[in-house]
Scaffold this active site. Structure first.
Site, PDB file in Angstrom:
ATOM      1  CE1 TYR A  67      -4.158  -2.382   4.758  1.00 32.51           C
ATOM      2  CE2 TYR A  67      -3.342  -0.180   4.306  1.00 32.51           C
ATOM      3  CZ  TYR A  67      -3.866  -1.374   3.858  1.00 32.51           C
ATOM      4  OH  TYR A  67      -4.087  -1.561   2.521  1.00 32.51           O
ATOM      5  CB  SER A 119      -0.850  -0.010   1.270  1.00 32.10           C
ATOM      6  OG  SER A 119      -1.323   1.282   1.575  1.00 32.10           O
ATOM      7  CE  LYS A 164      -1.562  -3.963   2.941  1.00 29.78           C
ATOM      8  NZ  LYS A 164      -1.725  -5.150   2.092  1.00 29.78           N
TER       9      LYS A 164
END
Ligand SMILES: NC(=O)c1ccc[n+]([C@@H]2O[C@H](COP(=O)([O-])OP(=O)(O)OC[C@H]3O[C@@H](n4cnc5c(N)ncnc54)[C@H](OP(=O)(O)O)[C@@H]3O)[C@@H](O)[C@H]2O)c1
Length: 277
Positions: free
Chosen positions: A169, A156, A173
């Site tokens: 998150y 991401s 990533k």
């Protein structure tokens, strides 16, 4: 020999005829677009996610393109289910040439002070640990097959710079990008390449909170050079490039596919007076 005579078809390098691709999270969103894109380029596809009916719908779409599709319902966060996924693929097709580690989750929105161990474990378990161990298993198989292979991980843009409120998150990533380089370094000797795509906000269920509200959508759009968020198919082109021989001299890298958002931020930083003094 003249240069024109030596030129090999570049379009042929994007073809995947005779290859088998395993795509995690292939039932919707970016994973579905990648699965259909790779199938259109000639690959047969093994699709996995937790819900069989959703997988069967995409499998039918792949078959309509003239390719074979094998839906395998599994939770890739449960490492004990990996063996069954790979066995199903090998039983059906005899080999796996491409692995797309796409399944991911973003459950822990909020301050770092709100993150509990469960949210950490679910996010890291799917976004990082599952990728490490599925890649380990599949690339061991590719090594035995002796014909090289390609792994494409989905990270991401938050792996490059965190979005406020998406702490775990973003950490997961960022780690996927390093995982990509680590596998690439060790597997290059077997001609198994490992690369990564870092999408920015793409119109899927996972990111609904960032685009369904008109105000949020406008803010995201204003942050990109192209003035819009991405559609899932716009990640599939990058995946086809990385999965195919079109990228045969590329490994260990992360492609940022973000509509120019990163460059906009760099520009904004440069124009903040106190930073440019
Ligand atoms: N959309 C974005 O803006 C964006 C931006 C940057 C990066 N990404 C990344 O792109 C990837 C795909 O995201 P998406 O936006 O396409 O999400 P999505 O539309 O929510 O699709 C996620 C896919 O993963 C599957 N999945 C979820 N948990 C799973 C599990 N434990 N085991 C197996 N499959 C599982 C889902 O199916 P089931 O729920 O049926 O299992 C579904 O097929 C993710 O890694 C995400 O982090 C997305």
């Amino acid at each position: 020999m003249a240069d024109e005579e030596k030129f090999e078809s570049l379009a042929a390098r994007f073809r995947l005829d005779g290859k088998v691709a395993l795509v995690t999270g292939g039932s919707r969103g970016i994973g579905r677009a990648i699965a259909l894109g790779l199938a259109e380029a000639g690959a047969d596809i093994v699709l996995t996610s937790r819900k069989l009916p959703d997988l069967e719908t995409v499998a039918a779409e792949i078959q309509a393109l003239g390719r074979q599709a094998l839906p395998v319902a599994a939770n890739v966060r449960h490492l004990e289910e990996h063996e069954g996924i790979v066995k199903a693929a090998i039983d059906r097709f005899g080999h796996i040439d491409i692995l797309v580690n796409n399944a991911g989750t973003s459950i822990a929105y909020g301050s770092v002070f709100d993150v509990d161990e469960k949210a950490w474990d679910i996010t890291m378990g799917l976004n990082l640990k599952a990728i490490f161990f599925l890649t380990q298993r599949v690339t061991a198989r590719m090594r035995e097959q002796g014909k090289g292979g390609s792994v494409v991980n989905i990270s991401s843009d938050s792996g490059f710079r965190p979005y406020l409120g998406m702490s775990v998150y973003a950490i997961s990533k960022c780690a996927v990008q390093h995982l990509t380089a680590v596998f690439a370094q060790e597997l290059g000797q077997y001609n198994i390449r490992c690369n990564c795509i870092a999408p920015s906000v793409t119109r899927t269920r996972l990111s609904e909170a960032l685009w369904k509200d008109e105000g949020n959508l406008r803010r995201k759009e204003m942050n990109t050079t192209l003035g819009r968020i991405a559609e899932p198919i716009e990640m599939a082109g990058a995946a086809l490039y990385l999965a195919s021989d079109a990228s045969s001299y590329m490994t260990g890298q992360t492609l940022l596919v973000d509509g120019g958002e990163y460059s906009m931020i760099q520009d904004a930083i440069k124009t903040v007076p106190y930073l440019t003094k």
